[in-house]
Design an enzyme around this catalytic site. Structure first.
Site, PDB file in Angstrom:
ATOM      1  N   HIS A  18       0.844  -1.205   0.000  1.00 48.26           N
ATOM      2  CA  HIS A  18       0.000   0.000   0.000  1.00 48.26           C
ATOM      3  C   HIS A  18       0.881   1.258   0.000  1.00 48.26           C
ATOM      4  O   HIS A  18       0.627   2.202  -0.750  1.00 48.26           O
ATOM      5  CB  HIS A  18      -0.875   0.054   1.256  1.00 48.26           C
ATOM      6  CG  HIS A  18      -1.956  -0.978   1.338  1.00 48.26           C
ATOM      7  ND1 HIS A  18      -2.164  -1.738   2.454  1.00 48.26           N
ATOM      8  CD2 HIS A  18      -2.922  -1.353   0.450  1.00 48.26           C
ATOM      9  CE1 HIS A  18      -3.195  -2.537   2.276  1.00 48.26           C
ATOM     10  NE2 HIS A  18      -3.674  -2.339   1.058  1.00 48.26           N
ATOM     11  N   LYS A  42     -16.747  -6.806   9.337  1.00 48.54           N
ATOM     12  CA  LYS A  42     -17.320  -6.832  10.691  1.00 48.54           C
ATOM     13  C   LYS A  42     -16.274  -7.180  11.751  1.00 48.54           C
ATOM     14  O   LYS A  42     -16.435  -6.864  12.917  1.00 48.54           O
ATOM     15  CB  LYS A  42     -18.467  -7.841  10.752  1.00 48.54           C
ATOM     16  CG  LYS A  42     -19.643  -7.441   9.873  1.00 48.54           C
ATOM     17  CD  LYS A  42     -20.747  -6.797  10.684  1.00 48.54           C
ATOM     18  CE  LYS A  42     -21.730  -5.984   9.853  1.00 48.54           C
ATOM     19  NZ  LYS A  42     -22.318  -6.650   8.705  1.00 48.54           N
ATOM     20  N   ARG A  90      -2.349  -5.927  -8.388  1.00 43.10           N
ATOM     21  CA  ARG A  90      -1.257  -6.836  -8.064  1.00 43.10           C
ATOM     22  C   ARG A  90      -1.090  -7.924  -9.110  1.00 43.10           C
ATOM     23  O   ARG A  90      -0.013  -8.254  -9.526  1.00 43.10           O
ATOM     24  CB  ARG A  90      -1.503  -7.493  -6.701  1.00 43.10           C
ATOM     25  CG  ARG A  90      -1.238  -6.568  -5.556  1.00 43.10           C
ATOM     26  CD  ARG A  90      -1.924  -7.022  -4.307  1.00 43.10           C
ATOM     27  NE  ARG A  90      -3.360  -6.842  -4.407  1.00 43.10           N
ATOM     28  CZ  ARG A  90      -4.193  -6.972  -3.401  1.00 43.10           C
ATOM     29  NH1 ARG A  90      -3.757  -7.326  -2.230  1.00 43.10           N
ATOM     30  NH2 ARG A  90      -5.478  -6.754  -3.564  1.00 43.10           N
ATOM     31  N   SER A 128      -3.207  -7.536   2.980  1.00 42.53           N
ATOM     32  CA  SER A 128      -3.370  -7.412   4.431  1.00 42.53           C
ATOM     33  C   SER A 128      -3.844  -8.747   4.998  1.00 42.53           C
ATOM     34  O   SER A 128      -3.412  -9.183   6.064  1.00 42.53           O
ATOM     35  CB  SER A 128      -4.392  -6.321   4.763  1.00 42.53           C
ATOM     36  OG  SER A 128      -3.957  -5.089   4.266  1.00 42.53           O
TER      37      SER A 128
END
Ligand code: ADP
Length: 157
Positions: A18, A42, A90, A128
Protein backbone atom coordinates in the site's frame (compact mmCIF):
# COMPACT_ATOMS: atom_id res chain seq x y z
CA UNK A 1 -7.20 23.73 -9.12
CA UNK A 2 -5.00 21.20 -7.29
CA UNK A 3 -5.04 17.69 -8.68
CA UNK A 4 -6.32 15.56 -5.86
CA UNK A 5 -6.68 11.77 -5.71
CA UNK A 6 -8.36 9.43 -3.28
CA UNK A 7 -6.67 6.11 -2.49
CA UNK A 8 -9.43 4.05 -0.86
CA UNK A 9 -9.19 0.73 0.90
CA UNK A 10 -9.62 -1.23 4.07
CA UNK A 11 -5.98 -0.93 5.15
CA UNK A 12 -6.39 -3.50 7.94
CA UNK A 13 -3.46 -2.89 8.35
CA UNK A 14 -1.49 -0.79 5.87
CA UNK A 15 1.29 -2.84 4.21
CA UNK A 16 4.48 -1.93 2.39
CA UNK A 17 2.61 -2.66 -0.84
CA UNK A 18 0.00 0.00 0.00
CA UNK A 19 2.74 2.42 1.03
CA UNK A 20 4.51 1.96 -2.28
CA UNK A 21 1.30 2.96 -4.07
CA UNK A 22 0.84 5.96 -1.75
CA UNK A 23 4.38 7.17 -2.34
CA UNK A 24 4.14 6.80 -6.11
CA UNK A 25 0.72 8.44 -6.37
CA UNK A 26 1.93 11.35 -4.21
CA UNK A 27 4.40 12.09 -7.00
CA UNK A 28 1.65 12.14 -9.62
CA UNK A 29 -0.92 14.25 -7.76
CA UNK A 30 -0.76 17.49 -5.80
CA UNK A 31 -2.57 15.79 -2.96
CA UNK A 32 -3.46 12.20 -2.12
CA UNK A 33 -6.09 11.29 0.46
CA UNK A 34 -5.71 7.77 1.81
CA UNK A 35 -9.33 6.95 2.63
CA UNK A 36 -10.14 4.20 5.09
CA UNK A 37 -13.45 2.50 4.48
CA UNK A 38 -15.52 2.40 7.66
CA UNK A 39 -17.61 -0.63 8.63
CA UNK A 40 -16.91 -2.88 5.71
CA UNK A 41 -15.45 -5.83 7.55
CA UNK A 42 -17.32 -6.83 10.69
CA UNK A 43 -14.20 -8.30 12.33
CA UNK A 44 -11.24 -6.11 11.45
CA UNK A 45 -8.00 -6.58 13.36
CA UNK A 46 -7.77 -2.82 13.90
CA UNK A 47 -10.45 -0.21 14.55
CA UNK A 48 -10.89 2.57 12.01
CA UNK A 49 -9.13 5.00 14.38
CA UNK A 50 -6.18 2.63 14.84
CA UNK A 51 -5.86 2.18 11.08
CA UNK A 52 -5.98 5.94 10.44
CA UNK A 53 -3.43 6.54 13.18
CA UNK A 54 -1.01 3.95 11.77
CA UNK A 55 -1.30 5.36 8.23
CA UNK A 56 -0.61 8.88 9.55
CA UNK A 57 2.52 7.63 11.30
CA UNK A 58 3.97 5.68 8.38
CA UNK A 59 3.02 7.97 5.46
CA UNK A 60 4.84 11.20 6.36
CA UNK A 61 4.72 12.88 2.94
CA UNK A 62 3.38 16.45 3.22
CA UNK A 63 0.86 16.06 0.39
CA UNK A 64 -0.63 12.83 1.79
CA UNK A 65 -3.70 13.17 3.99
CA UNK A 66 -5.70 10.44 5.72
CA UNK A 67 -9.48 10.31 5.94
CA UNK A 68 -12.37 7.92 6.40
CA UNK A 69 -15.49 7.39 4.37
CA UNK A 70 -18.78 5.51 4.45
CA UNK A 71 -21.20 5.02 1.61
CA UNK A 72 -20.39 5.65 -2.02
CA UNK A 73 -16.76 6.35 -2.80
CA UNK A 74 -17.67 8.72 -5.65
CA UNK A 75 -19.70 10.84 -3.23
CA UNK A 76 -16.68 11.08 -0.99
CA UNK A 77 -14.48 11.95 -3.99
CA UNK A 78 -16.81 14.79 -5.04
CA UNK A 79 -17.01 15.95 -1.44
CA UNK A 80 -13.23 16.17 -1.25
CA UNK A 81 -12.92 17.87 -4.68
CA UNK A 82 -10.93 14.91 -5.97
CA UNK A 83 -10.67 14.20 -9.69
CA UNK A 84 -9.26 10.71 -9.39
CA UNK A 85 -9.44 7.42 -7.53
CA UNK A 86 -6.17 5.47 -7.28
CA UNK A 87 -6.18 1.67 -7.07
CA UNK A 88 -3.35 -0.81 -7.08
CA UNK A 89 -3.29 -3.90 -9.31
CA UNK A 90 -1.26 -6.84 -8.06
CA UNK A 91 -2.15 -9.65 -10.43
CA UNK A 92 -4.64 -10.55 -13.13
CA UNK A 93 -6.96 -11.70 -10.35
CA UNK A 94 -7.36 -8.09 -9.16
CA UNK A 95 -8.26 -6.91 -12.64
CA UNK A 96 -11.80 -8.20 -13.00
CA UNK A 97 -13.07 -6.77 -9.73
CA UNK A 98 -11.23 -3.50 -10.21
CA UNK A 99 -12.56 -3.10 -13.75
CA UNK A 100 -16.10 -3.67 -12.51
CA UNK A 101 -15.69 -1.10 -9.74
CA UNK A 102 -14.07 1.44 -12.05
CA UNK A 103 -16.83 1.15 -14.64
CA UNK A 104 -19.56 1.36 -12.01
CA UNK A 105 -17.93 4.39 -10.44
CA UNK A 106 -17.62 6.03 -13.86
CA UNK A 107 -21.29 5.41 -14.48
CA UNK A 108 -22.16 6.89 -11.09
CA UNK A 109 -19.86 9.87 -11.52
CA UNK A 110 -18.23 10.35 -14.94
CA UNK A 111 -16.11 13.28 -13.75
CA UNK A 112 -14.08 11.06 -11.41
CA UNK A 113 -11.40 9.04 -13.21
CA UNK A 114 -9.96 5.78 -11.82
CA UNK A 115 -6.19 5.50 -12.16
CA UNK A 116 -4.48 2.12 -11.76
CA UNK A 117 -0.91 1.72 -10.61
CA UNK A 118 0.82 -1.63 -10.95
CA UNK A 119 2.07 -3.00 -7.64
CA UNK A 120 5.81 -2.91 -7.06
CA UNK A 121 7.32 -6.30 -8.02
CA UNK A 122 8.46 -6.86 -4.45
CA UNK A 123 4.93 -6.42 -3.14
CA UNK A 124 2.73 -7.95 -5.78
CA UNK A 125 1.91 -11.01 -3.65
CA UNK A 126 1.14 -9.01 -0.49
CA UNK A 127 -2.30 -8.51 0.96
CA UNK A 128 -3.37 -7.41 4.43
CA UNK A 129 -5.33 -10.66 4.75
CA UNK A 130 -2.33 -12.88 3.97
CA UNK A 131 -0.05 -10.92 6.30
CA UNK A 132 -2.55 -11.33 9.16
CA UNK A 133 -2.77 -15.06 8.47
CA UNK A 134 1.01 -15.56 8.44
CA UNK A 135 1.35 -13.43 11.57
CA UNK A 136 -1.32 -15.36 13.46
CA UNK A 137 0.46 -18.61 12.61
CA UNK A 138 3.74 -17.23 13.96
CA UNK A 139 5.50 -16.50 10.65
CA UNK A 140 7.84 -13.53 10.21
CA UNK A 141 6.32 -10.47 8.56
CA UNK A 142 9.16 -7.98 8.84
CA UNK A 143 9.81 -6.22 5.56
CA UNK A 144 6.18 -6.70 4.56
CA UNK A 145 4.68 -4.04 6.84
CA UNK A 146 6.27 -0.97 8.46
CA UNK A 147 7.88 -1.67 11.85
CA UNK A 148 5.24 0.33 13.68
CA UNK A 149 2.50 -1.81 12.17
CA UNK A 150 4.31 -4.99 13.18
CA UNK A 151 4.54 -3.64 16.76
CA UNK A 152 0.83 -2.82 16.81
CA UNK A 153 0.06 -6.31 15.53
CA UNK A 154 2.15 -7.82 18.31
CA UNK A 155 0.21 -5.76 20.86
CA UNK A 156 -3.00 -7.31 19.54
CA UNK A 157 -1.84 -10.86 20.15
P1 ADP B 1 -9.71 -3.92 -0.60
O1 ADP B 1 -10.58 -4.04 0.59
O2 ADP B 1 -10.34 -3.30 -1.79
O3 ADP B 1 -8.92 -5.15 -0.92
P2 ADP B 1 -7.23 -3.00 0.42
O4 ADP B 1 -7.13 -2.14 1.61
O5 ADP B 1 -6.76 -4.41 0.56
O6 ADP B 1 -8.67 -2.84 -0.15
O7 ADP B 1 -6.41 -2.37 -0.75
C1 ADP B 1 -6.67 -1.09 -1.24
C2 ADP B 1 -6.03 -0.93 -2.59
O8 ADP B 1 -4.67 -1.23 -2.50
C3 ADP B 1 -6.59 -1.85 -3.66
O9 ADP B 1 -6.59 -1.17 -4.89
C4 ADP B 1 -5.61 -2.97 -3.71
O10 ADP B 1 -5.58 -3.59 -4.98
C5 ADP B 1 -4.33 -2.22 -3.43
N1 ADP B 1 -3.31 -3.09 -2.86
C6 ADP B 1 -3.43 -3.95 -1.84
N2 ADP B 1 -2.26 -4.57 -1.58
C7 ADP B 1 -1.37 -4.09 -2.49
C8 ADP B 1 0.01 -4.35 -2.78
N3 ADP B 1 0.69 -5.27 -2.10
N4 ADP B 1 0.59 -3.66 -3.77
C9 ADP B 1 -0.12 -2.77 -4.49
N5 ADP B 1 -1.43 -2.48 -4.28
C10 ADP B 1 -2.05 -3.12 -3.30
Amino acid sequence: MPRRAIYPGTFDPITNGHLDIVERSAKLFDEVIVAVLVNQDKHPMFSTEERVDMIRSVAPWPNVKVGTFEGLLVHYAIDQDAQAIVRGIRAVSDYEYELQMALMNRRLEPSVETVFLMAGEAYSYLSSRLIKEVFKLGGPISGLVPELVEERMREKK
